[in-house]
Enzyme design. Structure first.
Site, mmCIF file in Angstrom:
data_model
loop_
_atom_site.group_PDB
_atom_site.id
_atom_site.type_symbol
_atom_site.label_atom_id
_atom_site.label_comp_id
_atom_site.label_asym_id
_atom_site.label_seq_id
_atom_site.Cartn_x
_atom_site.Cartn_y
_atom_site.Cartn_z
ATOM 1 C CG ASN A 91 22.603 133.367 62.350
ATOM 2 O OD1 ASN A 91 23.493 132.926 63.260
ATOM 3 N ND2 ASN A 91 22.370 134.739 62.225
ATOM 4 C CG ASN A 95 17.905 131.351 75.199
ATOM 5 O OD1 ASN A 95 16.625 131.086 75.586
ATOM 6 N ND2 ASN A 95 19.015 131.000 75.811
ATOM 7 C CE LYS A 143 26.823 125.053 77.426
ATOM 8 N NZ LYS A 143 25.756 125.467 78.219
ATOM 9 C CD GLN A 149 20.423 129.325 78.983
ATOM 10 O OE1 GLN A 149 19.125 129.656 78.608
ATOM 11 N NE2 GLN A 149 21.554 129.503 78.651
ATOM 12 C CE1 TYR A 155 17.963 130.213 70.969
ATOM 13 C CE2 TYR A 155 18.688 129.159 72.719
ATOM 14 C CZ TYR A 155 18.845 129.787 71.607
ATOM 15 O OH TYR A 155 20.313 130.019 71.099
ATOM 16 C CE LYS A 159 18.699 128.320 68.342
ATOM 17 N NZ LYS A 159 19.114 128.735 67.029
ATOM 18 C CB ALA A 186 29.031 127.272 74.042
ATOM 19 C CD GLU A 187 28.178 130.398 77.380
ATOM 20 O OE1 GLU A 187 27.687 131.636 77.556
ATOM 21 O OE2 GLU A 187 27.669 129.481 77.567
HETATM 22 P P1 NAP Z 1 21.696 138.569 67.759
HETATM 23 O O1 NAP Z 1 22.926 139.190 68.126
HETATM 24 O O2 NAP Z 1 20.318 138.653 68.188
HETATM 25 O O3 NAP Z 1 21.749 138.419 66.068
HETATM 26 C C1 NAP Z 1 20.737 137.916 65.300
HETATM 27 C C2 NAP Z 1 20.098 139.180 64.271
HETATM 28 O O4 NAP Z 1 19.176 138.434 63.860
HETATM 29 C C3 NAP Z 1 19.560 140.066 64.882
HETATM 30 O O5 NAP Z 1 19.900 141.551 63.946
HETATM 31 C C4 NAP Z 1 18.094 140.001 64.923
HETATM 32 O O6 NAP Z 1 17.210 141.179 64.726
HETATM 33 C C5 NAP Z 1 17.921 139.040 63.515
HETATM 34 N N1 NAP Z 1 16.730 138.233 63.566
HETATM 35 C C6 NAP Z 1 16.264 137.562 64.567
HETATM 36 N N2 NAP Z 1 15.053 137.166 64.382
HETATM 37 C C7 NAP Z 1 14.924 137.234 63.150
HETATM 38 C C8 NAP Z 1 13.995 136.752 62.095
HETATM 39 N N3 NAP Z 1 13.091 136.057 62.252
HETATM 40 N N4 NAP Z 1 14.272 137.102 60.929
HETATM 41 C C9 NAP Z 1 15.210 137.981 60.371
HETATM 42 N N5 NAP Z 1 16.294 138.280 61.203
HETATM 43 C C10 NAP Z 1 16.102 138.106 62.520
HETATM 44 O O7 NAP Z 1 22.031 136.867 68.090
HETATM 45 P P2 NAP Z 1 23.317 136.091 67.881
HETATM 46 O O8 NAP Z 1 23.843 135.886 69.131
HETATM 47 O O9 NAP Z 1 24.066 136.409 66.959
HETATM 48 O O10 NAP Z 1 22.745 134.621 67.605
HETATM 49 C C11 NAP Z 1 22.782 133.926 66.184
HETATM 50 C C12 NAP Z 1 22.334 132.580 66.433
HETATM 51 O O11 NAP Z 1 23.166 131.840 66.936
HETATM 52 C C13 NAP Z 1 21.018 132.296 66.861
HETATM 53 O O12 NAP Z 1 20.314 131.176 66.127
HETATM 54 C C14 NAP Z 1 21.388 132.057 68.314
HETATM 55 O O13 NAP Z 1 20.350 131.089 68.920
HETATM 56 C C15 NAP Z 1 22.615 131.093 68.044
HETATM 57 N N6 NAP Z 1 23.346 130.892 69.305
HETATM 58 C C16 NAP Z 1 24.240 132.174 69.618
HETATM 59 C C17 NAP Z 1 24.819 131.962 70.776
HETATM 60 C C18 NAP Z 1 25.718 133.133 71.687
HETATM 61 O O14 NAP Z 1 26.352 132.844 72.529
HETATM 62 N N7 NAP Z 1 25.599 134.361 71.008
HETATM 63 C C19 NAP Z 1 25.129 130.639 71.600
HETATM 64 C C20 NAP Z 1 24.321 129.554 71.090
HETATM 65 C C21 NAP Z 1 23.595 129.832 70.086
HETATM 66 P P3 NAP Z 1 16.834 141.780 65.984
HETATM 67 O O15 NAP Z 1 17.815 142.425 66.864
HETATM 68 O O16 NAP Z 1 16.017 142.981 65.549
HETATM 69 O O17 NAP Z 1 15.588 140.895 66.696
#
Ligand code: NAP
Length: 262
Positions: A91, A95, A143, A149, A155, A159, A186-187
């Site tokens: 996970n 981005n 997405k 994007q 990124y 993905k 997505a969002e």
């Molecule tokens: P987030 O809010 O940044 O949470 C991710 C967590 O992972 C943070 O605590 C971060 O720590 C930690 N992290 C990042 N890189 C790491 C690594 N190499 N090893 C261990 N921990 C790490 O992100 P999120 O929005 O929940 O996203 C989670 C996943 O969903 C990602 O793969 C993202 O691409 C995908 N995604 C999210 C969305 C969205 O709308 N939010 C949409 C599409 C896809 P730090 O903050 O210290 O970096």
């Protein structure tokens, strides 16, 4: 529905914040043991105390996955403490806006590695344990892998590769009864999303515009809605589902956006 996760052990990269934290918590609510690999100390400690209040077990491995040896150590620590691994949720990612014009070849390579390398590493080192438990793997993609994007080449490359690896690993691991699926958000409002939306001149206006285009309910997906699908895929209740890309996005990627407009 009883997902029968009692005493099953799951590794979640980036499992202390955002989508990952919702996944960790939901695993614990279902009786499973989440091991979250995440450097966020405060959020991790808070999550662990919530899990303990539920009378469940969990563990934080407070590191940022970077080198392959980080993933190997995370797997070793988990097996040392709990004796088994029943699933992996890849996970962690960010981005980071390394575009064609705004980035450079060195930044591109580093970002692809940062977003993709540990997805392979964790599964590689956990595989001997997943073979024993006939475990389940869920890759969190995005997405953007299928729509683009703009200004984020690395990124989206990572993905997209995660989606390919979902199919590739599903085939390679058929023989062990290990299932592999991807969930595509997505969002979703998370710390990562908040940082991204705040880069706009008028974040609230941009958020309202995005939400107005999400067909189902004109709203963001919640982290809990992503977690519920992930935990179902980790469980035996999805025992004949493998190699799938599951969009949990209120129809944002595929439905006619004209339908959803306010
Ligand atoms: P987030 O809010 O940044 O949470 C991710 C967590 O992972 C943070 O605590 C971060 O720590 C930690 N992290 C990042 N890189 C790491 C690594 N190499 N090893 C261990 N921990 C790490 O992100 P999120 O929005 O929940 O996203 C989670 C996943 O969903 C990602 O793969 C993202 O691409 C995908 N995604 C999210 C969305 C969205 O709308 N939010 C949409 C599409 C896809 P730090 O903050 O210290 O970096």
């Amino acid at each position: 529905m009883n997902l029968q996760l009692t005493n099953r052990v799951f590794l979640i990269s980036g499992g202390a914040k955002g989508i990952g934290a919702a996944i960790s918590k939901t695993i614990a609510e279902e009786g499973g043991i989440p091991v979250f690999i995440d450097p966020s100390h405060d959020e991790g400690a808070l999550l662990l105390s919530e899990i303990e209040r539920m009378n469940q077990k969990g563990m934080q491995i407070p590191i940022r996955l970077n080198l392959p040896s980080d993933a190997r150590k995370a797997v070793e620590k988990t097996v040392e403490k709990f004796g088994r691994i029943d699933g992996i949720v890849n996970n962690a990612g960010a981005n980071d806006g390394i575009g064609l014009e705004s980035g450079d070849p060195d930044m591109f390579r580093k970002s692809v590695e940062k977003n993709l390398g540990h997805y392979y590493d964790l599964v590689h080192y956990a595989l001997p344990h997943l073979k024993i438990t006939k475990g389940s793997i869920v890759n969190i993609s995005s997405k953007t892998a299928v729509t683009g994007q703009g200004n984020t080449s690395a990124y989206t490359a990572a993905k997209g590769a995660q989606l390919s690896l979902t199919r590739e690993w599903a085939v390679e691991l058929l023989t062990y009864g290990i299932r592999v699926n991807a969930v595509i958000p997505a969002e979703v409002m998370t710390p990562l999303y908040r940082r991204w939306i705040d880069t706009f001149e008028n974040p609230q206006e941009q958020l309202d515009l995005i939400q107005s285009r999400i067909p189902l309910g004109n709203r963001m997906t919640t982290a809990q809605e992503i977690a519920d699908t992930v935990v179902f895929l980790l469980s035996d209740k999805s025992s004949h589902t493998t190699g799938q890309w599951i969009y949990v996005d209120g129809g944002y990627t595929h439905l006619d956006r004209a339908i959803g407009r306010n």
